[in-house]
Design a protein around this motif. Structure first.
Motif, short mmCIF file in Angstrom:
data_model
loop_
_atom_site.label_atom_id
_atom_site.label_comp_id
_atom_site.label_asym_id
_atom_site.label_seq_id
_atom_site.Cartn_x
_atom_site.Cartn_y
_atom_site.Cartn_z
N ASN A 260 -4.57 2.42 1.15
CA ASN A 260 -4.09 3.59 0.42
C ASN A 260 -5.24 4.45 -0.08
O ASN A 260 -5.18 5.69 -0.05
CB ASN A 260 -3.21 3.13 -0.75
N ILE A 261 -6.32 3.78 -0.52
CA ILE A 261 -7.51 4.52 -0.96
C ILE A 261 -8.11 5.29 0.22
O ILE A 261 -8.44 6.48 0.10
CB ILE A 261 -8.56 3.54 -1.54
N ALA A 262 -8.25 4.62 1.36
CA ALA A 262 -8.82 5.27 2.54
C ALA A 262 -7.96 6.45 2.99
O ALA A 262 -8.48 7.53 3.31
CB ALA A 262 -8.99 4.25 3.67
N LEU A 263 -6.65 6.24 2.99
CA LEU A 263 -5.74 7.31 3.40
C LEU A 263 -5.78 8.48 2.43
O LEU A 263 -5.92 9.64 2.83
CB LEU A 263 -4.32 6.77 3.51
N ASN A 264 -5.65 8.20 1.13
CA ASN A 264 -5.62 9.27 0.13
C ASN A 264 -6.92 10.06 0.09
O ASN A 264 -6.90 11.30 0.00
CB ASN A 264 -5.31 8.70 -1.25
N SER A 265 -8.06 9.37 0.13
CA SER A 265 -9.34 10.08 0.06
C SER A 265 -9.55 10.93 1.31
O SER A 265 -10.02 12.07 1.22
CB SER A 265 -10.49 9.09 -0.12
N SER A 266 -9.17 10.41 2.48
CA SER A 266 -9.32 11.17 3.72
C SER A 266 -8.36 12.36 3.74
O SER A 266 -8.74 13.48 4.14
CB SER A 266 -9.07 10.28 4.93
N LEU A 267 -7.12 12.13 3.32
CA LEU A 267 -6.14 13.21 3.32
C LEU A 267 -6.48 14.28 2.28
O LEU A 267 -6.25 15.47 2.51
CB LEU A 267 -4.74 12.64 3.06
N GLN A 268 -7.05 13.86 1.15
CA GLN A 268 -7.50 14.84 0.16
C GLN A 268 -8.60 15.72 0.75
O GLN A 268 -8.64 16.94 0.55
CB GLN A 268 -7.99 14.12 -1.10
N TRP A 269 -9.48 15.12 1.52
CA TRP A 269 -10.60 15.84 2.13
C TRP A 269 -10.13 16.81 3.21
O TRP A 269 -10.56 17.96 3.27
CB TRP A 269 -11.60 14.85 2.72
N TYR A 270 -9.19 16.35 4.06
CA TYR A 270 -8.76 17.17 5.20
C TYR A 270 -7.56 18.06 4.89
O TYR A 270 -7.40 19.12 5.51
CB TYR A 270 -8.43 16.28 6.40
N GLY A 271 -6.69 17.60 3.96
CA GLY A 271 -5.44 18.34 3.76
C GLY A 271 -5.10 18.72 2.34
O GLY A 271 -4.13 19.45 2.11
N GLY A 272 -5.84 18.21 1.34
CA GLY A 272 -5.59 18.58 -0.05
C GLY A 272 -4.42 17.84 -0.67
O GLY A 272 -3.91 16.84 -0.15
N ASP A 273 -3.94 18.36 -1.82
CA ASP A 273 -2.90 17.68 -2.60
C ASP A 273 -1.59 17.53 -1.83
O ASP A 273 -0.86 16.55 -2.01
CB ASP A 273 -2.64 18.44 -3.91
N ILE A 274 -1.27 18.48 -0.97
CA ILE A 274 -0.01 18.40 -0.23
C ILE A 274 -0.01 17.19 0.71
O ILE A 274 1.01 16.51 0.86
CB ILE A 274 0.24 19.71 0.58
N ALA A 275 -1.16 16.89 1.31
CA ALA A 275 -1.26 15.73 2.20
C ALA A 275 -1.19 14.43 1.40
O ALA A 275 -0.56 13.46 1.85
CB ALA A 275 -2.55 15.79 3.00
N VAL A 276 -1.84 14.40 0.23
CA VAL A 276 -1.79 13.21 -0.62
C VAL A 276 -0.38 13.00 -1.16
O VAL A 276 0.11 11.86 -1.22
CB VAL A 276 -2.81 13.32 -1.78
N GLY A 277 0.29 14.09 -1.53
CA GLY A 277 1.68 13.98 -1.98
C GLY A 277 2.58 13.43 -0.90
O GLY A 277 3.48 12.62 -1.15
N SER A 278 2.35 13.87 0.33
CA SER A 278 3.11 13.34 1.47
C SER A 278 2.88 11.85 1.63
O SER A 278 3.82 11.08 1.87
CB SER A 278 2.70 14.08 2.74
N MET A 279 1.64 11.42 1.47
CA MET A 279 1.30 10.00 1.60
C MET A 279 2.00 9.16 0.53
O MET A 279 2.40 8.01 0.79
CB MET A 279 -0.22 9.82 1.51
N THR A 280 2.19 9.72 -0.66
CA THR A 280 2.93 9.01 -1.71
C THR A 280 4.34 8.70 -1.24
O THR A 280 4.86 7.59 -1.46
CB THR A 280 2.98 9.87 -2.99
N ILE A 281 4.97 9.66 -0.58
CA ILE A 281 6.33 9.46 -0.08
C ILE A 281 6.33 8.47 1.08
O ILE A 281 7.18 7.58 1.16
CB ILE A 281 6.95 10.81 0.35
N LEU A 282 5.36 8.60 2.00
CA LEU A 282 5.30 7.71 3.15
C LEU A 282 5.05 6.26 2.72
O LEU A 282 5.62 5.33 3.30
CB LEU A 282 4.21 8.15 4.12
N SER A 283 4.20 6.06 1.72
CA SER A 283 3.95 4.69 1.24
C SER A 283 5.20 4.12 0.58
O SER A 283 5.44 2.91 0.64
CB SER A 283 2.77 4.67 0.27
#
Length: 467
Positions: A260-283
């Motif tokens: 989750n750390i690897a996903l969130n940090s990478s998604l924050q870098w490439y996609g911002g808060d919207i990508a991290v928010g999406s990951m919250t739902i996917l998890s």
């Protein structure tokens, strides 16, 4: 002897036993899933700040998983060992294991509470929080961490109820807390206008109720295994083997936080808060998949462990065949649901149109190979049930540490759509790990049963009955 509340693990029909033990365990896991998911559903619909608050709470997920992982380290390590002892007729030894696990969980609770309260803010930034989402994540985390002792008692000790064949009683552990959480969430979040903090308060109150129930049962008159004062002195000869067996489920859950750390940090870098928010739902949807499957394996584990300890290999094989059949069937059904109606599932967590659109396409990528995981988890958990700590540990690290986390960082270097590349790492890891696990299982399982040290004991009992 069988009655309405207990089951004869060595004699009752395997199919009926699995049903009676797995249904309450699955129910408990589904209800347990509501602890975090209901919080996220309510938080995601807070007027004005729902999407941002949901993302903030999402970055606390690694901490929540680490706390749960330590309860699995002790509960899933001690439960099967105690069950094997019960199969061998060594009930005093099983109670020693229970007592040592209880004290160990207390010590772990104190250590984890202090650690996360002191290091919360830098950890959340590391986990993918931004300046906008940090306040929500920190508010939720500080309150949740204060209730660590309740999580450890409820989750860590509940397996000692399940292994007695008291699946309905262990189900109540989770149902009591989850029902309270569902009722208290809207009260604290909306009526008392406490927002994210209210969700956290509701959660720890609910977990406290669950822990009281577990301790009341394990110190009462109806339990076969009781927490006794004379067994509360820590002995490494007992705790060591518990940790060795429990390290596999511990790695499975704790590495979920690393993923989750690897996903969130990478998604924050490439996609911002919207990508991290999406990951919250996917998890959250991944929890919807894994927790019922965990309930199924928990229902099968006492049957497999007890009969392995009793040397009855035929019953072990029958239990495993039913476990993998049901596990694979559930995984396929879940996969079809996600592929056919992603927007319906995503809209449960948020009403934000942008987040719904982003998460709806990403979930199809992220969970593309989930149908294979039913067989993988069934095989891995069966290794744990028969006490195979080393194999279980390797399989636990294979999918997440060896395959998934490296792919999260490698794939974006080769694909132009870097956010897509991050999500793609999950199905590749799922597919490879499933093939490897199933292959190893069918190469090793027959040898494990042939070399079962308790076979002679079973044969002697048969001869005695025939005589």
């Amino acid at each position: 002897m069988t009655n309405k509340t207990s089951n004869d693990l060595g004699r009752d029909s395997i199919g009926k036993l699995l049903f009676r033990l797995a249904v309450p365990s699955i129910t408990a896991q589904v209800v347990n899933m509501l602890y975090n998911i209901v919080d996220r559903i309510y938080i995601g619909h807070i007027p004005g700040i729902g999407a941002t608050a949901l993302t903030g709470v999402g970055v606390t997920f690694p901490i929540i998983m680490i706390i749960a992982a330590f309860s699995s380290l002790i509960g899933m390590g001690g439960g099967p060992r105690a069950s094997i002892c019960m199969g061998q007729g060594k009930y005093d030894e099983a109670e020693r294991i229970l007592g040592n696990c209880f004290v160990t969980l207390l010590g772990i609770s104190v250590a984890l509470t202090a650690l996360f309260l002191l290091t919360g803010e830098p950890l959340l930034y590391l986990f993918g929080a931004s300046d906008d989402t940090l306040p929500y994540g920190l508010s939720y985390m500080n309150i949740y961490v204060s209730g660590t002792i309740f999580v450890q008692m409820a989750l860590g000790l509940n397996s000692f109820i399940t292994i007695q064949g008291r699946a309905k009683t262990s189900m109540l552990t989770v149902v009591i807390g989850a029902v309270a959480n569902i009722a208290l969430d809207p009260l604290f979040i909306f009526v008392f206008d406490m927002g994210v903090q209210g969700a956290a308060i509701a959660t720890i109150i609910s977990q406290a109720l669950s822990s009281v129930w577990v301790l009341w049962f394990l110190m009462g008159k109806r339990t076969k295994l009781k927490i006794r004062r004379k067994y509360l002195q820590i002995k490494w000869s007992i705790v060591g083997p518990v940790l060795a067996l429990g390290v596999s489920p511990f790695v499975m859950q704790s590495t979920e936080s690393l993923v989750n750390i690897a996903l969130n940090s990478s998604l924050q870098w490439y996609g911002g808060d919207i990508a991290v928010g999406s990951m919250t739902i996917l998890s959250s949807l991944m929890q919807v998949f894994t927790l019922p499957l965990t309930g199924l394996t928990q229902g099968a584990q006492p049957i497999i462990s007890f009969n392995y300890g009793a040397g009855n290999n035929d019953r072990v094989k029958k239990a495993f065949k039913l476990l993998i059949l049901y596990g694979f069937g559930f995984a396929c059904a879940f996969w079809l649901t996600v592929m056919c109606m992603p927007q319906v599932l995503i809209s449960l967590f948020t009403s934000d149109p942008e987040l719904i659109g982003f998460a709806s396409w990403s979930v199809r990528i992220y969970l593309a190979a989930i149908f294979m995981m039913g067989a993988q988890i069934s095989c891995q958990q069966t290794f744990i049930a028969v006490g195979q700590a080393k194999i279980s540990l390797f399989l636990a690290t294979l999918r997440k540490i060896i395959i998934l986390i490296p792919l999260i960082y490698i794939l974006p270097n080769f694909l132009s759509d870097q956010v897509f590349a991050v999500f793609l790492a999950e199905p590749i890891a799922d597919a490879v790990a499933s093939v490897v696990t199933v292959t190893i299982f069918f190469l090793r399982f027959k040898k494990l049963l042939d070399n079962n040290p308790n076979i002679l004991k079973h044969q002697a009992s048969i001869s005695l009955e025939e005589g």
